[in-house]
Write a protein that holds these residues in place. Structure first.
Motif, PDB file in Angstrom:
ATOM      1  N   SER A  11       0.778  -1.191  -0.032  1.00  0.00           N
ATOM      2  CA  SER A  11      -0.025  -0.141  -0.127  1.00  0.00           C
ATOM      3  C   SER A  11       0.915   1.467  -0.127  1.00  0.00           C
ATOM      4  O   SER A  11       0.540   2.362  -0.569  1.00  0.00           O
ATOM      5  N   ASN A  12       2.077   1.154   0.530  1.00  0.00           N
ATOM      6  CA  ASN A  12       2.913   2.372   0.677  1.00  0.00           C
ATOM      7  C   ASN A  12       3.415   2.586  -0.807  1.00  0.00           C
ATOM      8  O   ASN A  12       3.420   3.795  -1.083  1.00  0.00           O
ATOM      9  N   ARG A  15       0.818   4.338  -2.938  1.00  0.00           N
ATOM     10  CA  ARG A  15       0.542   5.607  -2.475  1.00  0.00           C
ATOM     11  C   ARG A  15       1.305   6.576  -3.622  1.00  0.00           C
ATOM     12  O   ARG A  15       0.817   7.632  -3.768  1.00  0.00           O
ATOM     13  N   TYR A  16       2.479   6.039  -3.953  1.00  0.00           N
ATOM     14  CA  TYR A  16       3.273   6.909  -4.582  1.00  0.00           C
ATOM     15  C   TYR A  16       2.812   6.837  -6.203  1.00  0.00           C
ATOM     16  O   TYR A  16       3.567   7.559  -7.194  1.00  0.00           O
ATOM     17  N   ALA A  18      -0.224   7.419  -7.285  1.00  0.00           N
ATOM     18  CA  ALA A  18      -1.415   8.290  -7.421  1.00  0.00           C
ATOM     19  C   ALA A  18      -1.134   9.143  -8.780  1.00  0.00           C
ATOM     20  O   ALA A  18      -0.393   9.582  -9.090  1.00  0.00           O
TER      21      ALA A  18
END
Length: 68
Positions: A11-12, A15-16, A18
């Motif tokens: 998930s991290n 996030r980048y 997007a």
């Protein structure tokens, strides 16, 4: 949260990414990650994924999973 490769959770990594429009190329992912101020370790993870085309975020996570 589950830790993945290099201590980064999937998930991290997402996030980048997007703003990515799928289907996308590895270049598209790298460009988005850089625009979203991803740290160098995230950029390196994306560079190591063997695929060059991704139909959606699930394909990115599959490629990421293969690195582990």
């Amino acid at each position: 949260m589950t830790q993945g490769l290099g201590g980064e959770s999937p998930s991290n990594v997402e996030r980048y990414l997007a703003g990515v429009s799928y289907p996308a190329t590895k270049g598209d992912l790298l460009q988005a990650a850089q625009a979203n101020s991803a740290p160098r370790d995230i950029i390196q993870l994306l560079e190591r994924i063997e695929q060059d085309r991704f139909g959606g975020p699930q394909d990115v996570m599959k490629g990421y999973g293969r690195l582990q």
